[in-house]
Write a protein that holds these residues in place. Sequence first.
Motif, PDB file in Angstrom:
ATOM      1  N   LEU A 137       0.840  -1.192   0.000  1.00 15.53           N
ATOM      2  CA  LEU A 137       0.000   0.000   0.000  1.00 15.53           C
ATOM      3  C   LEU A 137       0.877   1.245   0.000  1.00 15.53           C
ATOM      4  O   LEU A 137       1.930   1.278   0.646  1.00 15.53           O
ATOM      5  CB  LEU A 137      -0.891   0.017   1.239  1.00 15.53           C
ATOM      6  N   GLY A 138       0.432   2.267  -0.721  1.00 15.41           N
ATOM      7  CA  GLY A 138       1.207   3.496  -0.792  1.00 15.41           C
ATOM      8  C   GLY A 138       0.638   4.596   0.089  1.00 15.41           C
ATOM      9  O   GLY A 138      -0.005   4.319   1.107  1.00 15.41           O
ATOM     10  N   GLU A 139       0.886   5.828  -0.301  1.00 19.77           N
ATOM     11  CA  GLU A 139       0.415   6.975   0.477  1.00 19.77           C
ATOM     12  C   GLU A 139      -1.096   6.909   0.674  1.00 19.77           C
ATOM     13  O   GLU A 139      -1.845   6.518  -0.211  1.00 19.77           O
ATOM     14  CB  GLU A 139       0.777   8.274  -0.237  1.00 19.77           C
ATOM     15  N   ARG A 140      -1.547   7.297   1.857  1.00 17.50           N
ATOM     16  CA  ARG A 140      -2.976   7.308   2.134  1.00 17.50           C
ATOM     17  C   ARG A 140      -3.663   8.384   1.289  1.00 17.50           C
ATOM     18  O   ARG A 140      -3.049   9.399   0.962  1.00 17.50           O
ATOM     19  CB  ARG A 140      -3.235   7.593   3.616  1.00 17.50           C
ATOM     20  N   PRO A 141      -4.917   8.170   0.948  1.00 12.02           N
ATOM     21  CA  PRO A 141      -5.649   9.204   0.214  1.00 12.02           C
ATOM     22  C   PRO A 141      -5.589  10.542   0.942  1.00 12.02           C
ATOM     23  O   PRO A 141      -5.822  10.620   2.157  1.00 12.02           O
ATOM     24  CB  PRO A 141      -7.075   8.643   0.155  1.00 12.02           C
ATOM     25  N   GLN A 142      -5.257  11.579   0.204  1.00 16.54           N
ATOM     26  CA  GLN A 142      -5.172  12.912   0.790  1.00 16.54           C
ATOM     27  C   GLN A 142      -5.278  13.966  -0.304  1.00 16.54           C
ATOM     28  O   GLN A 142      -4.925  13.714  -1.462  1.00 16.54           O
ATOM     29  CB  GLN A 142      -3.864  13.096   1.561  1.00 16.54           C
ATOM     30  N   ALA A 143      -5.747  15.131   0.037  1.00 17.32           N
ATOM     31  CA  ALA A 143      -5.924  16.221  -0.919  1.00 17.32           C
ATOM     32  C   ALA A 143      -4.679  17.097  -0.971  1.00 17.32           C
ATOM     33  O   ALA A 143      -4.029  17.339   0.047  1.00 17.32           O
ATOM     34  CB  ALA A 143      -7.133  17.065  -0.535  1.00 17.32           C
ATOM     35  N   ALA A 144      -4.362  17.553  -2.191  1.00 17.28           N
ATOM     36  CA  ALA A 144      -3.295  18.527  -2.436  1.00 17.28           C
ATOM     37  C   ALA A 144      -2.000  18.199  -1.704  1.00 17.28           C
ATOM     38  O   ALA A 144      -1.464  19.041  -0.973  1.00 17.28           O
ATOM     39  CB  ALA A 144      -3.784  19.920  -2.047  1.00 17.28           C
ATOM     40  N   PRO A 145      -1.443  17.000  -1.892  1.00 15.18           N
ATOM     41  CA  PRO A 145      -0.233  16.635  -1.160  1.00 15.18           C
ATOM     42  C   PRO A 145       1.030  17.315  -1.667  1.00 15.18           C
ATOM     43  O   PRO A 145       2.001  17.449  -0.913  1.00 15.18           O
ATOM     44  CB  PRO A 145      -0.149  15.126  -1.364  1.00 15.18           C
ATOM     45  N   THR A 146       1.036  17.729  -2.946  1.00 18.12           N
ATOM     46  CA  THR A 146       2.224  18.352  -3.509  1.00 18.12           C
ATOM     47  C   THR A 146       1.846  19.104  -4.779  1.00 18.12           C
ATOM     48  O   THR A 146       0.710  19.011  -5.248  1.00 18.12           O
ATOM     49  CB  THR A 146       3.310  17.288  -3.804  1.00 18.12           C
ATOM     50  N   GLN A 147       2.775  19.844  -5.324  1.00 21.99           N
ATOM     51  CA  GLN A 147       2.506  20.651  -6.513  1.00 21.99           C
ATOM     52  C   GLN A 147       1.975  19.800  -7.661  1.00 21.99           C
ATOM     53  O   GLN A 147       2.457  18.691  -7.898  1.00 21.99           O
ATOM     54  CB  GLN A 147       3.775  21.377  -6.960  1.00 21.99           C
ATOM     55  N   PHE A 148       0.984  20.318  -8.356  1.00 22.07           N
ATOM     56  CA  PHE A 148       0.329  19.698  -9.511  1.00 22.07           C
ATOM     57  C   PHE A 148      -0.644  18.584  -9.136  1.00 22.07           C
ATOM     58  O   PHE A 148      -1.448  18.164  -9.954  1.00 22.07           O
ATOM     59  CB  PHE A 148       1.344  19.143 -10.534  1.00 22.07           C
ATOM     60  N   VAL A 149      -0.565  18.060  -7.911  1.00 21.95           N
ATOM     61  CA  VAL A 149      -1.387  16.901  -7.532  1.00 21.95           C
ATOM     62  C   VAL A 149      -2.613  17.368  -6.750  1.00 21.95           C
ATOM     63  O   VAL A 149      -2.483  17.931  -5.660  1.00 21.95           O
ATOM     64  CB  VAL A 149      -0.580  15.893  -6.693  1.00 21.95           C
ATOM     65  N   ASP A 150      -3.797  17.121  -7.298  1.00 21.38           N
ATOM     66  CA  ASP A 150      -5.033  17.445  -6.584  1.00 21.38           C
ATOM     67  C   ASP A 150      -5.256  16.486  -5.417  1.00 21.38           C
ATOM     68  O   ASP A 150      -5.769  16.879  -4.374  1.00 21.38           O
ATOM     69  CB  ASP A 150      -6.235  17.380  -7.522  1.00 21.38           C
ATOM     70  N   ALA A 151      -4.874  15.212  -5.630  1.00 25.69           N
ATOM     71  CA  ALA A 151      -5.091  14.235  -4.556  1.00 25.69           C
ATOM     72  C   ALA A 151      -4.391  12.928  -4.874  1.00 25.69           C
ATOM     73  O   ALA A 151      -4.155  12.591  -6.041  1.00 25.69           O
ATOM     74  CB  ALA A 151      -6.581  13.970  -4.351  1.00 25.69           C
ATOM     75  N   TYR A 152      -4.058  12.199  -3.811  1.00 27.75           N
ATOM     76  CA  TYR A 152      -3.752  10.776  -3.913  1.00 27.75           C
ATOM     77  C   TYR A 152      -5.041  10.023  -3.613  1.00 27.75           C
ATOM     78  O   TYR A 152      -5.768  10.364  -2.678  1.00 27.75           O
ATOM     79  CB  TYR A 152      -2.697  10.356  -2.885  1.00 27.75           C
ATOM     80  N   PHE A 153      -5.320   9.000  -4.394  1.00 25.56           N
ATOM     81  CA  PHE A 153      -6.498   8.159  -4.170  1.00 25.56           C
ATOM     82  C   PHE A 153      -6.101   6.696  -4.236  1.00 25.56           C
ATOM     83  O   PHE A 153      -5.164   6.335  -4.944  1.00 25.56           O
ATOM     84  CB  PHE A 153      -7.563   8.396  -5.258  1.00 25.56           C
ATOM     85  N   TRP A 154      -6.830   5.850  -3.530  1.00 28.73           N
ATOM     86  CA  TRP A 154      -6.730   4.412  -3.745  1.00 28.73           C
ATOM     87  C   TRP A 154      -7.816   4.046  -4.755  1.00 28.73           C
ATOM     88  O   TRP A 154      -8.914   3.634  -4.395  1.00 28.73           O
ATOM     89  CB  TRP A 154      -6.905   3.660  -2.428  1.00 28.73           C
ATOM     90  N   VAL A 155      -7.501   4.227  -6.024  1.00 23.80           N
ATOM     91  CA  VAL A 155      -8.477   3.997  -7.092  1.00 23.80           C
ATOM     92  C   VAL A 155      -8.720   2.502  -7.273  1.00 23.80           C
ATOM     93  O   VAL A 155      -9.854   2.031  -7.286  1.00 23.80           O
ATOM     94  CB  VAL A 155      -8.007   4.639  -8.409  1.00 23.80           C
ATOM     95  N   LYS A 156      -7.665   1.739  -7.417  1.00 26.68           N
ATOM     96  CA  LYS A 156      -7.776   0.278  -7.509  1.00 26.68           C
ATOM     97  C   LYS A 156      -7.956  -0.278  -6.102  1.00 26.68           C
ATOM     98  O   LYS A 156      -7.101  -0.083  -5.241  1.00 26.68           O
ATOM     99  CB  LYS A 156      -6.518  -0.301  -8.136  1.00 26.68           C
ATOM    100  N   PRO A 157      -9.057  -0.962  -5.822  1.00 26.93           N
ATOM    101  CA  PRO A 157      -9.255  -1.496  -4.470  1.00 26.93           C
ATOM    102  C   PRO A 157      -8.142  -2.475  -4.081  1.00 26.93           C
ATOM    103  O   PRO A 157      -7.957  -3.491  -4.763  1.00 26.93           O
ATOM    104  CB  PRO A 157     -10.605  -2.214  -4.566  1.00 26.93           C
ATOM    105  N   PRO A 158      -7.386  -2.202  -3.043  1.00 29.70           N
ATOM    106  CA  PRO A 158      -6.349  -3.146  -2.615  1.00 29.70           C
ATOM    107  C   PRO A 158      -6.961  -4.506  -2.291  1.00 29.70           C
ATOM    108  O   PRO A 158      -7.959  -4.584  -1.579  1.00 29.70           O
ATOM    109  CB  PRO A 158      -5.767  -2.490  -1.359  1.00 29.70           C
TER     110      PRO A 158
END
Length: 217
Positions: free
Chosen positions: A147-168
Amino acid sequence: TNMNVPACAEARNTYMESVAYAIRKLGMPHVSLYLDAAHSGWLGWDGNREKATKVWKQVLKLAGGVDSIRGFATNVSNYTPLSNRDGLGLEPTNPCYNEHVYIKKLYFTLKDHGIKNKGFIIDTARNGKGQLRKAWGAWCNIKGAGLGERPQAAPTQFVDAYFWVKPPGESDGVSDPTQPRFDPDCASGDSAKDAPQAGQWYQSYFLDLVRNATPPL
C-alpha cells in the motif's frame, strides 16, 4: 501507442467518441472529471506524451472543450512509485522515472498544446514499494507490492489528490493458464502466484499489501 494492433486501430475513432460522450454526460455541476493518463512507464517518453496530448485534445474538443475536465488520473491500477528512481534502471531512455516527474512533465506538455491549468490524481493503492519489477510493463499482481500513500488532498505541486483507485486486494488477473481469461503476464516472474480471476478478492495478496505498506500502517 497501440495503433500497430489492428483491433486497436479499428476501434480508435469509436473509442475517442465514446470517451467524449461519457465526458459530456458526466459533466455536471460539482462533478470533477479526470481522464486516465496511463503512467510514467507507458507514456513518459517525450514522443508518447506528445502523441497522447494530441489525442486528448481531440477528445476534449468532441466533448465541448478543454474545460470539460478538471484534470488527469495517473498510475490507475498500476505500481509505479511516486518519487524513487525505479525507471532509471528499467527504461534508462525514459525521462519520467517516477509518477511525480511524469505529471510535472505532462503538465507542461499539456500546457504547450493549450490544455492549461489541469490537476492530477495519482493512484497510490499499491505503489508503496519500488524496485520490484524486472520489466516496467509488468502489471499483474506484482510480487512484493505494498500500500502506498494514504488518500489525501493537495499533497504536492500539480497533484489534486492521492487516491486508492484500484481497491487493494482485488486481483489483476488469474495466474492459472488453464483458466478462462488467462493472460501470460499474470504468470510472469514479476507476478504473485495463485491469483484468482481479475476483480476477485485475493486474500493473500491483500495481506502482503498491508505488510509491505509504505508508509507503514
